[in-house]
Design a protein around this motif. Sequence first.
Motif, PDB file in Angstrom:
ATOM      1  N   LYS A  22      -1.258  -3.463 -15.530  1.00 46.40           N
ATOM      2  CA  LYS A  22      -1.188  -4.194 -14.262  1.00 46.40           C
ATOM      3  C   LYS A  22       0.127  -3.911 -13.542  1.00 46.40           C
ATOM      4  O   LYS A  22       0.195  -3.883 -12.318  1.00 46.40           O
ATOM      5  CB  LYS A  22      -1.323  -5.706 -14.525  1.00 46.40           C
ATOM      6  N   GLU A  23       1.185  -3.743 -14.340  1.00 43.33           N
ATOM      7  CA  GLU A  23       2.502  -3.460 -13.761  1.00 43.33           C
ATOM      8  C   GLU A  23       2.573  -2.014 -13.282  1.00 43.33           C
ATOM      9  O   GLU A  23       3.106  -1.724 -12.200  1.00 43.33           O
ATOM     10  CB  GLU A  23       3.585  -3.734 -14.817  1.00 43.33           C
ATOM     11  N   VAL A  24       2.026  -1.115 -14.093  1.00 45.44           N
ATOM     12  CA  VAL A  24       2.117   0.313 -13.782  1.00 45.44           C
ATOM     13  C   VAL A  24       1.267   0.682 -12.565  1.00 45.44           C
ATOM     14  O   VAL A  24       1.559   1.641 -11.856  1.00 45.44           O
ATOM     15  CB  VAL A  24       1.759   1.144 -15.038  1.00 45.44           C
ATOM     16  N   GLU A  25       0.245  -0.125 -12.288  1.00 48.60           N
ATOM     17  CA  GLU A  25      -0.542   0.106 -11.070  1.00 48.60           C
ATOM     18  C   GLU A  25       0.358   0.039  -9.826  1.00 48.60           C
ATOM     19  O   GLU A  25       0.206   0.824  -8.896  1.00 48.60           O
ATOM     20  CB  GLU A  25      -1.642  -0.954 -10.977  1.00 48.60           C
ATOM     21  N   TYR A  26       1.310  -0.884  -9.853  1.00 44.53           N
ATOM     22  CA  TYR A  26       2.272  -0.972  -8.747  1.00 44.53           C
ATOM     23  C   TYR A  26       3.242   0.210  -8.751  1.00 44.53           C
ATOM     24  O   TYR A  26       3.638   0.705  -7.709  1.00 44.53           O
ATOM     25  CB  TYR A  26       3.047  -2.295  -8.822  1.00 44.53           C
ATOM     26  N   HIS A  27       3.619   0.652  -9.966  1.00 46.84           N
ATOM     27  CA  HIS A  27       4.565   1.780 -10.051  1.00 46.84           C
ATOM     28  C   HIS A  27       3.967   3.036  -9.423  1.00 46.84           C
ATOM     29  O   HIS A  27       4.607   3.725  -8.636  1.00 46.84           O
ATOM     30  CB  HIS A  27       4.915   2.126 -11.508  1.00 46.84           C
ATOM     31  N   VAL A  28       2.722   3.341  -9.814  1.00 48.12           N
ATOM     32  CA  VAL A  28       2.130   4.609  -9.381  1.00 48.12           C
ATOM     33  C   VAL A  28       1.845   4.584  -7.883  1.00 48.12           C
ATOM     34  O   VAL A  28       1.925   5.605  -7.203  1.00 48.12           O
ATOM     35  CB  VAL A  28       0.873   4.965 -10.214  1.00 48.12           C
ATOM     36  N   ARG A  29       1.552   3.405  -7.353  1.00 45.48           N
ATOM     37  CA  ARG A  29       1.294   3.328  -5.911  1.00 45.48           C
ATOM     38  C   ARG A  29       2.592   3.612  -5.140  1.00 45.48           C
ATOM     39  O   ARG A  29       2.610   4.336  -4.163  1.00 45.48           O
ATOM     40  CB  ARG A  29       0.715   1.967  -5.552  1.00 45.48           C
ATOM     41  N   ARG A  30       3.676   3.011  -5.632  1.00 49.20           N
ATOM     42  CA  ARG A  30       4.953   3.219  -4.940  1.00 49.20           C
ATOM     43  C   ARG A  30       5.396   4.679  -5.026  1.00 49.20           C
ATOM     44  O   ARG A  30       5.781   5.273  -4.014  1.00 49.20           O
ATOM     45  CB  ARG A  30       6.027   2.315  -5.529  1.00 49.20           C
ATOM     46  N   SER A  31       5.364   5.255  -6.231  1.00 44.35           N
ATOM     47  CA  SER A  31       5.878   6.625  -6.337  1.00 44.35           C
ATOM     48  C   SER A  31       4.988   7.587  -5.550  1.00 44.35           C
ATOM     49  O   SER A  31       5.489   8.533  -4.939  1.00 44.35           O
ATOM     50  CB  SER A  31       6.025   7.049  -7.804  1.00 44.35           C
ATOM     51  N   SER A  32       3.670   7.350  -5.514  1.00 45.28           N
ATOM     52  CA  SER A  32       2.770   8.204  -4.714  1.00 45.28           C
ATOM     53  C   SER A  32       3.150   8.121  -3.236  1.00 45.28           C
ATOM     54  O   SER A  32       3.233   9.133  -2.543  1.00 45.28           O
ATOM     55  CB  SER A  32       1.314   7.766  -4.878  1.00 45.28           C
ATOM     56  N   GLU A  33       3.378   6.901  -2.759  1.00 45.22           N
ATOM     57  CA  GLU A  33       3.737   6.717  -1.344  1.00 45.22           C
ATOM     58  C   GLU A  33       5.013   7.467  -0.982  1.00 45.22           C
ATOM     59  O   GLU A  33       5.118   8.068   0.072  1.00 45.22           O
ATOM     60  CB  GLU A  33       3.913   5.221  -1.027  1.00 45.22           C
ATOM     61  N   TRP A  34       5.990   7.420  -1.913  1.00 49.23           N
ATOM     62  CA  TRP A  34       7.268   8.081  -1.627  1.00 49.23           C
ATOM     63  C   TRP A  34       7.156   9.599  -1.657  1.00 49.23           C
ATOM     64  O   TRP A  34       7.817  10.292  -0.892  1.00 49.23           O
ATOM     65  CB  TRP A  34       8.356   7.597  -2.595  1.00 49.23           C
ATOM     66  N   VAL A  35       6.327  10.113  -2.568  1.00 50.04           N
ATOM     67  CA  VAL A  35       6.139  11.566  -2.604  1.00 50.04           C
ATOM     68  C   VAL A  35       5.560  12.026  -1.266  1.00 50.04           C
ATOM     69  O   VAL A  35       6.011  13.021  -0.681  1.00 50.04           O
ATOM     70  CB  VAL A  35       5.217  11.974  -3.782  1.00 50.04           C
ATOM     71  N   ILE A  36       4.589  11.281  -0.749  1.00 50.01           N
ATOM     72  CA  ILE A  36       3.975  11.645   0.534  1.00 50.01           C
ATOM     73  C   ILE A  36       4.995  11.524   1.674  1.00 50.01           C
ATOM     74  O   ILE A  36       5.124  12.396   2.517  1.00 50.01           O
ATOM     75  CB  ILE A  36       2.736  10.762   0.798  1.00 50.01           C
ATOM     76  N   ARG A  37       5.745  10.428   1.649  1.00 44.78           N
ATOM     77  CA  ARG A  37       6.723  10.202   2.723  1.00 44.78           C
ATOM     78  C   ARG A  37       7.790  11.297   2.754  1.00 44.78           C
ATOM     79  O   ARG A  37       8.180  11.781   3.797  1.00 44.78           O
ATOM     80  CB  ARG A  37       7.376   8.834   2.536  1.00 44.78           C
ATOM     81  N   MET A  38       8.250  11.696   1.567  1.00 46.21           N
ATOM     82  CA  MET A  38       9.297  12.732   1.538  1.00 46.21           C
ATOM     83  C   MET A  38       8.720  14.117   1.787  1.00 46.21           C
ATOM     84  O   MET A  38       9.306  14.912   2.516  1.00 46.21           O
ATOM     85  CB  MET A  38      10.009  12.716   0.185  1.00 46.21           C
TER      86      MET A  38
END
Lengths: 253, 162
Positions: free
Chosen positions: A133-149
Motif C-alpha cells: 500500500k505504501e509502495v503504490e505511492y512510491h512508484v506513482r511519484r517516481s514515475s511522475e518525476w521521470v516523465i516530468r524530467m
Amino acid sequence: MNTREQQQFEYLLRLGDSDLILGQRLSAWLGHAPVLEEEMATGNVALDLVGQARSWLSLAGELEAQGRDADRLAYFRDAFDYRNVLITERPNGDYAYTIMRQFLFDAYHYPLLQQLSGSAHEGIREVAAKSVKEVEYHVRRSSEWVIRMGDGTQESHQRIQAALDDLWMYTGEMLTPDDVDDALLEAGVGADLEQVAWSWHDRVRAVTEEATLTLPDESWMQQGGKQGRHTEHLGYILAEMQHLPRSYPDARW
Amino acid sequence: MVASEAQIREWLTQVTDPEIPVLTIEDLGILRDVRHGKDGVTVTITPTYSGCPAMMAIRMEIVRALREQGVERVRVEEVLSPAWTTDWLSQDGRAKLLAYGIAPPAGKAQRKSALFGEPDTVACPQCGSERTSRTSEFGSTACKAMYRCEDCLEPFDYFKCI
C-alpha cells in the motif's frame, strides 16, 4: 537452521537489506533536496522503507532464533553479510539520478510485493500486504518525476537519460532468479520473478516512452548483491549507518 | 476490582496520536483489541505506516493512561494484519479532522489499477471549495498529502487514502 530455513533466512535478508540500504541512501537528502515538497517526499519514502526493513529483518531474526533482532541484524553485520540488490547502494548523484534509481527499484518492488501478498508464509504475506500500500505511492511519484524530467527541459532530459544509461546494468539482478529464488517460488513462499519482470518491463517501457527517453540496448548485467558480493559503496554506507551502535553498543534512546 | 473492557476503552480515549492530537487511537482505527485476563490487560494496536514513528509514543501513552487508573499489568501488542486502512477512521474522527483543518480521506481505499489514477476530489477544510490541487502526495507525516485551495488560496493537509 535446515536448508529450507537457511534459504528463507537469505530471502528475508534480501528483502530487508534492499529496503534498508535504499532508505539510508534517501535519508542523506534530508536538508539538501531541491525543493521543500521533495524534501518531505524523499523523507517519507525513506521512512516507509526503513520501517519495512525492520519488519523483514524481525522475521529473519525470529526464523534464525539466535537472539538477533532487527537492530542487531542492521547494525552488526558487515558488507559481505548484506544481501541488498546492487542498485540500492548506488550513490545519490544528482536528483535525476536519485529519481531514476528510485523508479527502477519501485517498478520492481511493487509487483514483487503484490506477489508476496499471496505467499504461503504468513509473516511474509502480512508484511507484504502492509508494504504494498505504501509502495503504490512510491512508484506513482517516481514515475511522475521521470516523465516530468524526461519530457522537461533539455538539461533535465539529458540528466535523467544519463542516469538511465548508467543504472541500466544494475537492473538485471533484480529480475534474475537464483537458487534461493527458485526454491522459495517452488515452496509457494517466494515471488515469481518472471512475472515481476513482465510487470517491470511494461511499466519501464510505458513511463520512459512518455518521458521521451531512450531505453539502453540489452547489455551485460551486474550480479552479486543478493549473494553478498557488493560494490565498494556499501562499506561506506555501513560505516556511517553503523558507527553509533558499534561505538556505543549499549546506547539507548 | 476488575475493570470491564468498555471501561478500559473509555480510559484509552485519553490516548491520542502525538502527530494529530485531536484523534484518539480508537478514532484512527489503530486500537484493534482490548482483553482483560488474569495476567493483566492486553491492548492490541496496528501501525498506520510501516515506519510510523508515533508507535513508540503511543505504546508508552497506553501504559501510562492505564497505570493512572490503577491497572498495573499492561501489555501492548503490535499486529500487522489485517493491514491498517483509512476506511477504519471513525465518523467522529473524520469530523474532528475537518474541524482541525485537515481534509479527511475522500472515498474508499481501493487499489488503483491505472498507473496514474485520477486524483480524488478533495474539499478545502477552510472554505469548502472543491477547486483544489495537489502540491505533493507526501506531507508532514506519512499519512498526509499536501493540497492548495484555488479559491481561498490556503495550503492544507489531506489525510490520504491507503
